[in-house]
Design a protein around this motif. Structure first.
Motif, PDB file in Angstrom:
ATOM      1  N   PHE A   1     -10.812   0.439 -10.194  1.00 33.60           N
ATOM      2  CA  PHE A   1     -10.662   1.890 -10.039  1.00 33.60           C
ATOM      3  C   PHE A   1     -11.587   2.423  -8.945  1.00 33.60           C
ATOM      4  O   PHE A   1     -11.202   3.254  -8.120  1.00 33.60           O
ATOM      5  CB  PHE A   1     -10.972   2.602 -11.362  1.00 33.60           C
ATOM      6  CG  PHE A   1      -9.937   2.387 -12.429  1.00 33.60           C
ATOM      7  CD1 PHE A   1      -8.614   2.145 -12.104  1.00 33.60           C
ATOM      8  CD2 PHE A   1     -10.283   2.424 -13.764  1.00 33.60           C
ATOM      9  CE1 PHE A   1      -7.655   1.952 -13.079  1.00 33.60           C
ATOM     10  CE2 PHE A   1      -9.333   2.229 -14.756  1.00 33.60           C
ATOM     11  CZ  PHE A   1      -8.016   1.993 -14.415  1.00 33.60           C
ATOM     12  N   MET A   2     -12.816   1.921  -8.954  1.00 32.60           N
ATOM     13  CA  MET A   2     -13.793   2.386  -7.969  1.00 32.60           C
ATOM     14  C   MET A   2     -13.370   1.994  -6.558  1.00 32.60           C
ATOM     15  O   MET A   2     -13.484   2.791  -5.613  1.00 32.60           O
ATOM     16  CB  MET A   2     -15.176   1.814  -8.308  1.00 32.60           C
ATOM     17  CG  MET A   2     -16.304   2.391  -7.473  1.00 32.60           C
ATOM     18  SD  MET A   2     -17.933   1.770  -7.991  1.00 32.60           S
ATOM     19  CE  MET A   2     -18.179   2.683  -9.528  1.00 32.60           C
ATOM     20  N   ALA A   3     -12.873   0.763  -6.408  1.00 32.86           N
ATOM     21  CA  ALA A   3     -12.430   0.297  -5.098  1.00 32.86           C
ATOM     22  C   ALA A   3     -11.242   1.116  -4.602  1.00 32.86           C
ATOM     23  O   ALA A   3     -11.147   1.444  -3.411  1.00 32.86           O
ATOM     24  CB  ALA A   3     -12.064  -1.183  -5.159  1.00 32.86           C
ATOM     25  N   PHE A   4     -10.341   1.451  -5.521  1.00 28.28           N
ATOM     26  CA  PHE A   4      -9.189   2.265  -5.146  1.00 28.28           C
ATOM     27  C   PHE A   4      -9.638   3.633  -4.648  1.00 28.28           C
ATOM     28  O   PHE A   4      -9.177   4.130  -3.622  1.00 28.28           O
ATOM     29  CB  PHE A   4      -8.249   2.423  -6.342  1.00 28.28           C
ATOM     30  CG  PHE A   4      -7.103   3.367  -6.098  1.00 28.28           C
ATOM     31  CD1 PHE A   4      -5.981   2.942  -5.404  1.00 28.28           C
ATOM     32  CD2 PHE A   4      -7.152   4.676  -6.546  1.00 28.28           C
ATOM     33  CE1 PHE A   4      -4.925   3.814  -5.170  1.00 28.28           C
ATOM     34  CE2 PHE A   4      -6.112   5.553  -6.313  1.00 28.28           C
ATOM     35  CZ  PHE A   4      -4.994   5.116  -5.627  1.00 28.28           C
ATOM     36  N   CYS A   5     -10.568   4.251  -5.393  1.00 31.45           N
ATOM     37  CA  CYS A   5     -11.089   5.562  -4.991  1.00 31.45           C
ATOM     38  C   CYS A   5     -11.804   5.470  -3.644  1.00 31.45           C
ATOM     39  O   CYS A   5     -11.666   6.354  -2.797  1.00 31.45           O
ATOM     40  CB  CYS A   5     -12.038   6.103  -6.056  1.00 31.45           C
ATOM     41  SG  CYS A   5     -11.230   6.592  -7.598  1.00 31.45           S
ATOM     42  N   GLY A   6     -12.552   4.372  -3.445  1.00 30.41           N
ATOM     43  CA  GLY A   6     -13.264   4.202  -2.185  1.00 30.41           C
ATOM     44  C   GLY A   6     -12.311   4.071  -1.013  1.00 30.41           C
ATOM     45  O   GLY A   6     -12.539   4.664   0.049  1.00 30.41           O
ATOM     46  N   LYS A   7     -11.250   3.326  -1.192  1.00 27.94           N
ATOM     47  CA  LYS A   7     -10.282   3.108  -0.112  1.00 27.94           C
ATOM     48  C   LYS A   7      -9.560   4.400   0.249  1.00 27.94           C
ATOM     49  O   LYS A   7      -9.267   4.667   1.416  1.00 27.94           O
ATOM     50  CB  LYS A   7      -9.271   2.044  -0.530  1.00 27.94           C
ATOM     51  CG  LYS A   7      -8.375   1.580   0.610  1.00 27.94           C
ATOM     52  CD  LYS A   7      -7.517   0.425   0.165  1.00 27.94           C
ATOM     53  CE  LYS A   7      -6.736  -0.154   1.338  1.00 27.94           C
ATOM     54  NZ  LYS A   7      -7.594  -0.772   2.359  1.00 27.94           N
ATOM     55  N   GLN A   8      -9.262   5.210  -0.758  1.00 21.61           N
ATOM     56  CA  GLN A   8      -8.515   6.447  -0.528  1.00 21.61           C
ATOM     57  C   GLN A   8      -9.419   7.670  -0.362  1.00 21.61           C
ATOM     58  O   GLN A   8      -8.928   8.781  -0.259  1.00 21.61           O
ATOM     59  CB  GLN A   8      -7.557   6.691  -1.703  1.00 21.61           C
ATOM     60  CG  GLN A   8      -6.575   5.557  -1.949  1.00 21.61           C
ATOM     61  CD  GLN A   8      -5.684   5.287  -0.754  1.00 21.61           C
ATOM     62  OE1 GLN A   8      -5.358   6.197   0.001  1.00 21.61           O
ATOM     63  NE2 GLN A   8      -5.283   4.028  -0.582  1.00 21.61           N
TER      64      GLN A   8
ATOM     65  N   MET B   1       0.819  -1.209   0.000  1.00 16.87           N
ATOM     66  CA  MET B   1       0.000   0.000   0.000  1.00 16.87           C
ATOM     67  C   MET B   1       0.861   1.272   0.000  1.00 16.87           C
ATOM     68  O   MET B   1       0.410   2.331  -0.380  1.00 16.87           O
ATOM     69  CB  MET B   1      -0.923   0.015   1.224  1.00 16.87           C
ATOM     70  CG  MET B   1      -1.944  -1.109   1.244  1.00 16.87           C
ATOM     71  SD  MET B   1      -3.044  -1.046  -0.190  1.00 16.87           S
ATOM     72  CE  MET B   1      -3.984   0.425   0.204  1.00 16.87           C
ATOM     73  N   ASP B   2       2.124   1.137   0.427  1.00 18.99           N
ATOM     74  CA  ASP B   2       3.003   2.303   0.423  1.00 18.99           C
ATOM     75  C   ASP B   2       3.306   2.772  -0.997  1.00 18.99           C
ATOM     76  O   ASP B   2       3.756   3.896  -1.201  1.00 18.99           O
ATOM     77  CB  ASP B   2       4.323   1.978   1.140  1.00 18.99           C
ATOM     78  CG  ASP B   2       4.125   1.738   2.624  1.00 18.99           C
ATOM     79  OD1 ASP B   2       3.117   2.250   3.160  1.00 18.99           O
ATOM     80  OD2 ASP B   2       4.964   1.052   3.234  1.00 18.99           O
ATOM     81  N   ASP B   3       3.085   1.896  -1.981  1.00 17.11           N
ATOM     82  CA  ASP B   3       3.411   2.227  -3.369  1.00 17.11           C
ATOM     83  C   ASP B   3       2.242   2.837  -4.140  1.00 17.11           C
ATOM     84  O   ASP B   3       2.383   3.153  -5.314  1.00 17.11           O
ATOM     85  CB  ASP B   3       3.864   0.965  -4.120  1.00 17.11           C
ATOM     86  CG  ASP B   3       5.224   0.495  -3.637  1.00 17.11           C
ATOM     87  OD1 ASP B   3       5.960   1.319  -3.087  1.00 17.11           O
ATOM     88  OD2 ASP B   3       5.524  -0.701  -3.809  1.00 17.11           O
ATOM     89  N   LEU B   4       1.101   2.995  -3.492  1.00 17.95           N
ATOM     90  CA  LEU B   4      -0.103   3.395  -4.218  1.00 17.95           C
ATOM     91  C   LEU B   4       0.057   4.686  -5.003  1.00 17.95           C
ATOM     92  O   LEU B   4      -0.534   4.850  -6.066  1.00 17.95           O
ATOM     93  CB  LEU B   4      -1.286   3.525  -3.241  1.00 17.95           C
ATOM     94  CG  LEU B   4      -1.937   2.202  -2.820  1.00 17.95           C
ATOM     95  CD1 LEU B   4      -3.043   2.454  -1.828  1.00 17.95           C
ATOM     96  CD2 LEU B   4      -2.472   1.463  -4.034  1.00 17.95           C
ATOM     97  N   PHE B   5       0.830   5.621  -4.485  1.00 15.80           N
ATOM     98  CA  PHE B   5       0.935   6.915  -5.157  1.00 15.80           C
ATOM     99  C   PHE B   5       2.294   7.113  -5.835  1.00 15.80           C
ATOM    100  O   PHE B   5       2.628   8.216  -6.235  1.00 15.80           O
ATOM    101  CB  PHE B   5       0.664   8.047  -4.159  1.00 15.80           C
ATOM    102  CG  PHE B   5      -0.783   8.106  -3.755  1.00 15.80           C
ATOM    103  CD1 PHE B   5      -1.730   8.671  -4.584  1.00 15.80           C
ATOM    104  CD2 PHE B   5      -1.202   7.560  -2.552  1.00 15.80           C
ATOM    105  CE1 PHE B   5      -3.065   8.706  -4.230  1.00 15.80           C
ATOM    106  CE2 PHE B   5      -2.540   7.596  -2.182  1.00 15.80           C
ATOM    107  CZ  PHE B   5      -3.479   8.160  -3.023  1.00 15.80           C
TER     108      PHE B   5
END
Length: 278
Positions: free
Chosen positions: A35-42, A1-5
């Protein structure tokens, strides 16, 4: 998760998703869900521009094409806060009606609605325009007939354009949706020797020679304009490489053929001018 951005991680992820989407014709539901799950998590806003929703056509070369999938059909429960999901649509593309200047935003976010309402007075669509589009949508028989004819004409024009590109050895990205073809003219930007040595890496927008190749790309667009055909240089759309151009194939047969002939005339002129670069 540290690599997400991290830019490189996201670049690889998006490129992989793009390749899957290209192989399958259109973006599959699984990609949208990721994509939606990523946006939801962040806690990021998920914005889906679906202005080409009904501009999917039968392409004989697209492998395993899928129908359009709207983000509104995906399950958001446990994936993302519905208030973070927004869908955009309009009449200009699917209805061949740029002149209507009518668009919409679907959202459950009161804050977004409030912000849009506060500025909408400056861009209200005329009531007669709204009534015309409403009548078009309500006439289901006409709507089915119109979309069927439009998609048939799109297939016909796409085949005409791609046959021309094949015949002249011009590479392009296969597709079965929207109104444009992404044409690969990277070979016109650099000498053959440079192409053999480094491939197309020098054409990346972050390369030291990027500014030079962007100027050459704009020069190609200028030559096309002088020959009476308008092409959109890729740099307008912020791609990773220079040398890609967007051409519209959704026009009448006569206009399309004339435009393609003028495009080829422009390419021949660029090839001649390219010798000076070498």
């Amino acid at each position: 998760m540290d690599d997400l951005f991290r830019a490189e991680v996201n670049r690889r992820a998006i490129e992989a998703a793009f390749e899957r989407a290209k192989d399958q014709g259109v973006t599959p539901p699984e990609t949208l869900e990721v994509f939606m799950a990523f946006c939801g998590k962040q806690q990021l806003h998920f914005i889906s521009d679906e202005i080409y929703a009904k501009s999917v056509f039968a392409s004989p070369t697209a492998s395993n094409p899928r129908p359009f999938v709207s983000s509104l059909t995906l399950k958001t429960c446990g994936v993302i806060d519905p208030k973070l999901v927004h869908v955009l649509y309009g009449a200009s593309k699917d209805f061949c009606a740029n002149g209507l200047r009518l668009g919409l935003v679907y959202t459950r976010n009161d804050g977004i609605l409030s912000a849009l309402s506060s500025i909408s007075i400056f861009s209200w669509s005329p009531h007669i325009t709204q009534d015309v589009w409403a009548a078009m949508l309500e006439d289901r028989q006409w709507l089915r007939s119109f979309m069927s004819k439009k998609n048939s004409l799109m297939t016909e024009s796409y085949n005409l354009a791609t046959e021309f590109l094949h015949a002249h050895g011009i590479r392009y990205s296969e597709m079965n949706a929207s109104l444009f073809i992404w044409v690969d003219l990277r070979h016109l930007l650099m000498p053959q020797s440079s192409h053999r040595e480094s491939g197309c890496t020098a054409l990346r927008d972050i390369s030291p020679e990027g500014t030079m190749y962007r100027k050459r790309e704009l020069r190609i667009a200028e030559i096309c304009t002088k020959n009476g055909v308008m092409t959109a240089p890729g740099s307008v759309y912020l791609p990773e490489e220079y040398g890609w151009f967007r051409i519209t194939f959704t026009v009448g047969k006569g206009v399309l053929q004339e435009g393609l002939d003028r495009l080829w005339k422009s390419i021949v002129m660029v090839e001649s001018e390219k010798r000076e670069w070498e």
